[in-house]
Design an enzyme around this catalytic site. Structure first.
Site, short mmCIF file in Angstrom:
data_model
loop_
_atom_site.label_atom_id
_atom_site.label_comp_id
_atom_site.label_asym_id
_atom_site.label_seq_id
_atom_site.Cartn_x
_atom_site.Cartn_y
_atom_site.Cartn_z
N ASN A 32 0.83 -1.22 0.00
CA ASN A 32 0.00 0.00 0.00
C ASN A 32 0.86 1.27 0.00
O ASN A 32 0.34 2.37 0.19
CB ASN A 32 -0.95 0.02 1.21
CG ASN A 32 -0.20 0.12 2.53
OD1 ASN A 32 1.03 -0.03 2.55
ND2 ASN A 32 -0.90 0.37 3.61
N ASP A 74 -4.43 -1.92 0.03
CA ASP A 74 -4.23 -1.90 1.47
C ASP A 74 -4.74 -3.18 2.12
O ASP A 74 -5.95 -3.38 2.25
CB ASP A 74 -4.95 -0.67 2.06
CG ASP A 74 -4.64 -0.50 3.54
OD1 ASP A 74 -3.85 -1.30 4.09
OD2 ASP A 74 -5.20 0.43 4.14
N THR A 144 10.67 -10.26 14.83
CA THR A 144 11.91 -9.53 15.09
C THR A 144 12.57 -10.05 16.36
O THR A 144 11.88 -10.43 17.32
CB THR A 144 11.66 -8.02 15.21
OG1 THR A 144 12.83 -7.39 15.72
CG2 THR A 144 10.50 -7.68 16.13
N SER A 179 10.04 -1.02 21.83
CA SER A 179 9.34 0.07 21.13
C SER A 179 7.92 -0.43 20.84
O SER A 179 7.66 -1.63 20.92
CB SER A 179 10.03 0.43 19.81
OG SER A 179 9.72 -0.54 18.81
N HIS A 182 8.09 -2.88 17.93
CA HIS A 182 8.49 -4.23 18.33
C HIS A 182 7.37 -4.93 19.10
O HIS A 182 7.18 -6.14 18.99
CB HIS A 182 9.77 -4.19 19.17
CG HIS A 182 11.02 -3.82 18.41
ND1 HIS A 182 11.52 -2.55 18.38
CD2 HIS A 182 11.86 -4.56 17.65
CE1 HIS A 182 12.63 -2.52 17.64
NE2 HIS A 182 12.85 -3.73 17.18
N LYS A 185 4.88 -6.71 17.02
CA LYS A 185 5.35 -8.02 16.54
C LYS A 185 5.14 -9.09 17.61
O LYS A 185 4.87 -10.25 17.30
CB LYS A 185 6.82 -7.93 16.13
CG LYS A 185 7.05 -6.99 14.95
CD LYS A 185 7.53 -7.73 13.73
CE LYS A 185 7.54 -6.85 12.51
NZ LYS A 185 8.09 -7.51 11.33
N THR A 253 27.18 7.74 14.58
CA THR A 253 26.29 8.11 15.69
C THR A 253 26.05 6.93 16.64
O THR A 253 25.05 6.23 16.54
CB THR A 253 24.94 8.60 15.15
OG1 THR A 253 24.42 7.59 14.25
CG2 THR A 253 25.05 9.91 14.40
N1 USQ Z 1 21.76 2.61 17.08
C1 USQ Z 1 22.84 3.44 17.33
N2 USQ Z 1 23.08 4.44 16.44
C2 USQ Z 1 22.32 4.64 15.31
C3 USQ Z 1 21.23 3.76 15.08
C4 USQ Z 1 20.98 2.76 15.98
O1 USQ Z 1 23.56 3.29 18.31
O2 USQ Z 1 22.59 5.57 14.57
C5 USQ Z 1 21.49 1.47 18.02
C6 USQ Z 1 20.08 1.41 18.55
O3 USQ Z 1 19.91 2.23 19.68
C7 USQ Z 1 19.93 -0.08 18.83
C8 USQ Z 1 20.78 -0.75 17.76
O4 USQ Z 1 21.66 0.26 17.28
O5 USQ Z 1 20.47 -0.39 20.07
C9 USQ Z 1 19.99 -1.31 16.59
O6 USQ Z 1 19.19 -0.27 16.04
P1 USQ Z 1 18.55 -0.35 14.57
O7 USQ Z 1 17.96 0.98 14.28
O8 USQ Z 1 19.53 -0.93 13.62
O9 USQ Z 1 17.43 -1.48 14.78
P2 USQ Z 1 15.94 -1.41 15.38
O10 USQ Z 1 15.42 -0.05 15.57
O11 USQ Z 1 15.91 -2.33 16.56
O12 USQ Z 1 15.09 -2.04 14.22
C10 USQ Z 1 15.62 -2.71 13.09
C11 USQ Z 1 14.53 -2.72 12.02
C12 USQ Z 1 13.34 -3.49 12.55
C13 USQ Z 1 13.80 -4.89 12.98
C14 USQ Z 1 14.90 -4.78 14.02
C15 USQ Z 1 15.49 -6.08 14.46
O13 USQ Z 1 14.18 -1.40 11.66
O14 USQ Z 1 12.32 -3.53 11.54
O15 USQ Z 1 12.69 -5.57 13.53
O16 USQ Z 1 15.97 -4.03 13.44
S1 USQ Z 1 16.03 -6.01 16.15
O17 USQ Z 1 16.86 -4.83 16.37
O18 USQ Z 1 16.77 -7.23 16.44
O19 USQ Z 1 14.84 -5.91 16.97
#
Ligand code: USQ
Length: 382
Positions: A32, A74, A144, A179, A182, A185, A253
């Site tokens: 969608n 959708d 996830t 979050s 999450h 899911k 970052t």
């Molecule tokens: N992080 C940093 N700096 C950044 C971006 C992220 O330190 O610039 C940290 C975050 O705080 C976190 C880790 O890196 O601790 C992973 O962050 P991410 O943005 O790579 O992952 P997340 O937001 O958890 O989500 C991503 C996908 C999501 C999937 C998930 C798998 O967007 O769709 O479900 O990864 S998991 O992380 O195992 O839950």
């Protein structure tokens, strides 16, 4: 197989569609454009612009001879889901059709509600369409690793045997998501488990870690087939963001202390895992759960690895800790089991120096497109 891909325009959905079509399956994709709309509304466009889904299917047909059927619709609308499932009669459904950004889901009430409604409604409609129309169809659902959070015990693949007051039973592994995204899911998994045990659906729930990369056999056939490679704070995942920051000369970052450990995988391995799950379906009445990752590392380790390779390429990469916009543990135990997909035949592509070099080169070719204003986090958890 007739394979229906829900969310076929996404970072993972589109390469998956091409990969299944190239393997000789009959593929239909539905999307969608929610991610495209959010990207436009939040100024979070991908590094390399991607044509519409119909245009990408046309290009893919021209370069490979394979056909992908496209519906822009959708799936949160039950009529849409039921009509498409009835018309296509899938043997496998791969369900990616969710708002996938944790930061977007934490932006405010409207975004949280949009995430909640989209993600839960699509899963619910998918379950009922399968139950009523194609009960033998195998649902491969993208979950996830974030469902589990970061517990101070080993993370099992989906299930935990518990002994309590002398008696034993097996339960879904405890979940503690970080979050609202999450958490949707977690709720998906609960819904699926209810319908599996009550109506005998066959489901594989793939608990995937953050994915990186932009190269697959099919995506490399033509630049217009490239996946949506995001580096912004909304849709960009850690490694992809760091690659772009390294090329743009922006300090990597690191959020907070940088000890946050996750289980990562290459985009190519997402395709392998989903393919292995589809060709080895769960049994009727089985909710099969795999942890989908190939290696674990911390934010600091990811930064150090990209800096080392970037410096060798003359990029002079710097790293900077910034206040963590999220609420999460910054130093913790993390040990997830992930043998199930390896047992099915997964051959991991690890994040080696060569893999990082190839990804950095690809980003460098598109350096002029980097918009620096999309990098710093704009959403805070509290
Ligand atoms: N992080 C940093 N700096 C950044 C971006 C992220 O330190 O610039 C940290 C975050 O705080 C976190 C880790 O890196 O601790 C992973 O962050 P991410 O943005 O790579 O992952 P997340 O937001 O958890 O989500 C991503 C996908 C999501 C999937 C998930 C798998 O967007 O769709 O479900 O990864 S998991 O992380 O195992 O839950």
């Amino acid at each position: 197989m007739r394979v229906l891909i829900l969310g076929g325009d996404g970072y993972l959905g589109w390469p998956t569609a091409m990969n299944f079509a190239a393997a000789g399956h009959e593929v239909c994709v539905v999307d969608n454009y929610l991610r495209r709309q959010i990207a436009e509304a939040t100024d979070s466009e991908a590094l390399i612009a991607t044509p519409s889904l119909s245009e990408r299917a046309r290009v893919f047909h021209a370069v490979s001879g394979h056909t992908i059927k496209v519906h822009i619709a959708d799936l949160a609308d039950p009529g849409v889901m039921f009509d498409i499932v009835r018309e296509f009669g899938p043997e496998t459904i791969i369900h990616y059709a969710e708002q996938p950004s944790a930061p977007y889901s934490m932006r405010g009430f409207r975004e949280a509600r949009e995430t909640f409604n989209n993600n839960l409604n699509v899963t619910f409609n998918c379950i009922h369409a399968v139950k009523d129309i194609v009960p033998d169809c195998h649902i491969v659902k993208l979950g996830t690793m974030g469902e589990y959070g970061t517990p101070n015990i080993d993370i099992e693949e989906g299930w935990l045997e518990v002994e309590h007051k002398g008696r034993k039973d097996t339960f879904l592994f405890p979940r503690a998501a970080g979050s609202l995204y999450h958490t949707t899911k977690v709720m998906d998994t609960d819904l699926l488990w209810f319908y599996v045990r009550t109506f005998g659906l066959r489901v594989t729930d793939l608990m995937q870690g953050p994915v990186y990369g932009l190269s697959t056999d099919e995506a490399d056939l033509d630049p217009r087939l490239c996946p949506n490679f995001h580096y912004d704070d909304i849709f960009g995942t850690l490694v992809n963001r760091f690659l772009v920051q390294a090329v743009a000369g922006i300090p990597l970052t690191v959020y907070g202390a940088g000890g946050q450990i996750r289980g990562y995988l290459n985009l190519r391995d997402t395709l392998q895992c989903v393919g292995l799950a589809a060709s080895n379906p769960a049994k009727r009445g089985e909710l099969r759960i795999f942890n989908q990752l190939t290696e674990t590392f911390s934010v600091n380790q990811a930064a150090d690895r990209i800096k080392k390779v970037g410096d060798e390429m003359g990029l002079n990469v710097t790293i900077k800790s910034i206040p963590n916009p999220r609420k999460e543990k910054e130093n913790h135990y993390y040990n997830p089991a992930h043998s199930g997909l390896m047992e099915l035949g997964l051959k991991p592509h690890y994040m080696t120096d060569d893999v990082i070099t190839a990804m950095l080169k690809r980003v460098m070719e598109n350096k002029d497109r980097i918009v620096a204003g999309r990098i710093m986090p704009r959403v805070k958890w509290s």
